[in-house]
Design an enzyme around this catalytic site. Sequence first.
Site, PDB file in Angstrom:
ATOM      1  CD  GLU A 161      -3.071  -0.805   0.104  1.00  0.00           C
ATOM      2  OE1 GLU A 161      -3.189   0.354  -0.354  1.00  0.00           O
ATOM      3  OE2 GLU A 161      -3.757  -1.763  -0.285  1.00  0.00           O
ATOM      4  CB  SER A 186     -55.432 -25.810  38.933  1.00  0.00           C
ATOM      5  OG  SER A 186     -56.773 -26.094  38.614  1.00  0.00           O
TER       6      SER A 186
END
Length: 858
Positions: A139, A521
């Site tokens: 680069e 219940s």
Amino acid sequence: MLDSGARLGLEGDLRSDPPHAPPRDGKRSARAARTKHRGDRRVARRRRSVFGWFTGFLAVLGAPLQLLALGLLGAGVFVSVHAPELPSVESLTQVQFEEPLRVYSSDGGLIAEFGVERRRPVAYEDIPPLVINAFLATEDARFFEHGGVDAIGIGRALLSFVSTGTKAQGGSTITMQVTRNFLLSSEKTFQRKLAEVLLTLQVERTLTKDQILDLYLNQIFFGHRAYGISAAAALYYDKDLDALTPAEAAMLAGIPKAPSSNNPVTNPERALERRNYILSRMLELGQIDREEYEIAVLTPDMARLHRRQPDLDAGYIAEMARQTVVQHYGEEALSQGLRVTTTVDSRLQSAAQAAVRRALRDYDRRHGYRGAEAKIDLDGATEADMDAYLESVIGIPDLTPGLVTRASAGEAEVYIGSGRRVELGLKQVAWAQEFRNANWRGPRPRRVTDVLAVGDLVRLHNEGPGKDGEGRWELGQLPSVAGALVSIAPQDGAVRALVGGYSFNASKFNRAVDMRRQPGSSFKPFVYAAALHEGWTPASLIKDETVKLIGEQDWNPRNSDRKEMGPIRMRRALALSRNLAAINLLQSVGLEDAQNYIRAFGFDLDAMPLGLSMALGTGEMSPMKLAEGYAVFANGGYHVTPYFIQRIETGDGRILFESRAPRSCSECWYRYGDEPALVQGTQTGADAPQVIDPRIAYQITSLLREVVEAGTGTRAKKLKREDIVGKTGTTNDVRDSWFAGYQADFVTIAWMGFDDFEKLGRGEEGGRAALGMWVDFMGTALENLPIAQLDPPPGMVQVRVDPTRGTETKAKSGILEMVNEEFSNALLGPEPVRVAGPTRKADTSVRRSAPRVMDDLF
């Protein structure tokens, strides 16, 4: 030809001497004319100095320098006009990289990641020189020498543009790339390039070279949603940076040039060429020696995607965490690298998920096979065609999709992808009787072809390795029934496990938290607790007989066995889940008094019915809310609020939130071994509010133990533990199946039902469908934990009670009860129910039929 200045002078003369003017003196006129001509030439030279001089100067220069000079001129104009509008480079000193939100279990297991970018920022000093050199080689080899702008690179780009007419080369340095990535757009215009150059010079003055490389290596894109060098190394090689070889470092350095198309997974040939080119540059620059280079270029690349998979399956908890973060910190927080540590335990969560899935699959098997998911025409289909189709089918854990490619009376072949085929015999499909309805199945299949045909899309389940070590495949199907399970710590409400359905991928609806269903219940213990508060005792007799209702003519409640037991002790009534007894008890306590008492458990009474049906659990709530209520019984009377986030912190470890949930007195209730608990029922060490008398919590726990020992929850005895208690719950027509239970360390609620409220079918009451799920989970949760002991809190006395009359007796046939000291002389409660004459024979008859009692709502 006259220049512009001359023309202007001449026009002036014409204007000063109008036509037909008389002639002037000759000498004087000639001298004036010469003087005027010299002045005009001087004016012309002055006027040409702005444009002509520069043009003439350019004529002397060559073409490259002309372009450079023009570029400098344009840059100057651009700077003077746009400099005030350019972004500040100071922002680069406070860059926060986008990182996904990560959600973890309490023991550090990864649950989920949320965010577009996968990134693992790493400090510059932790990046090995080998990696840095690889990027510099490809680069910006002169990175440490130039001042941010490489004049040679820019000149090369300009020459390329002049010769080709296209902007093929950018001449960008690493500093320029950082400037563009963080401060500018990526558009290819000369205006943007000039801004980039100007800002790059400022960046070099503001940041050090190391800081610039730090930004660059943590920001660049490597394909497959990986950003930054650390994330790339983990994705492609499953390595930390210091473990990369020269070949791997060069491969990674070559990806940012074309990250989506030329990475080593998408285009390995092109990526290998670029890797070798970078290795040659590293050799040329002296970053590696000849031997390292030759080894590297001959090394085959082993890159493949190593996406980190979650350590545990907890999609519902993950989504709850995501929603909470967005609610409190905004949508942008999903990309700020926050870490959310939940209260969920990895082992318990895995056990809960497995228990829910197993229970739902087992229910489906009990009720028959609904047929293939789809029918596919396989004429001429290749394996590649079938692979493509199977990849489009939604993935469901433990249920592998497959296509039936061959079927006969004795065997079928199922293609499950990637060249793999599974053979199913009659034994593997024997369960698949045709589903007719919830209570009716077709005949048992005699041939494999009674169940399967070529082209069927089916699901297979692997029961695990058999004696030969191979997986035992059998036919499965996507469960149509839904389920949920939540388990919390009663000491502070921390969620230890939560499952909102078979699979989060299949259904995002979180039934553990967002669902509202009647608990049936399983709500009765709260009504019984209200009665104990008003003076009833576990020995008190209550009426299990038809309720006399005023103003509720349309409601005709009954017991699930359609029988009445008459006067029955409270303990026995709850164990057998007698509906009429619960309604009569609520009527005696008083609806308003009961509601006021039950409110302390954290329930929203606005969602409760205003009538006596509240005793049968007709109010709607989520499993999580029911767990909140049961935790009060489990911890000795304290109200704790369930929570699931333990800590939220930033990527650098700064804590944004840490839970300080109120706690009960965890050491004041249960004990292990011979060591006694501290002071029973006191506030020592607790900051959660104590909302009920600890003696009532003890009595309810004792009553719920009877449910397991001799009531509707006897299947829980499979765990062979004396410290588990709970209550079944089943709504009308068996549309909901519940089991709510607890032990010293866990309050666990299990539910099963259909999302569309269809009937579950006969035999799927809370004592079977939901309880099976509960037992499966609790078996793992309680593994290796000692039995917890619960001693009576102060203020209680033991009495011997006649099992038929509920009164105190000295007979050896009496049973022992712990009651509040102040009620020991009034065991039958504030409204005594008397037994008229001997009833032992009738009571015995009911006892024989008790195991067949359905725990129904009505």
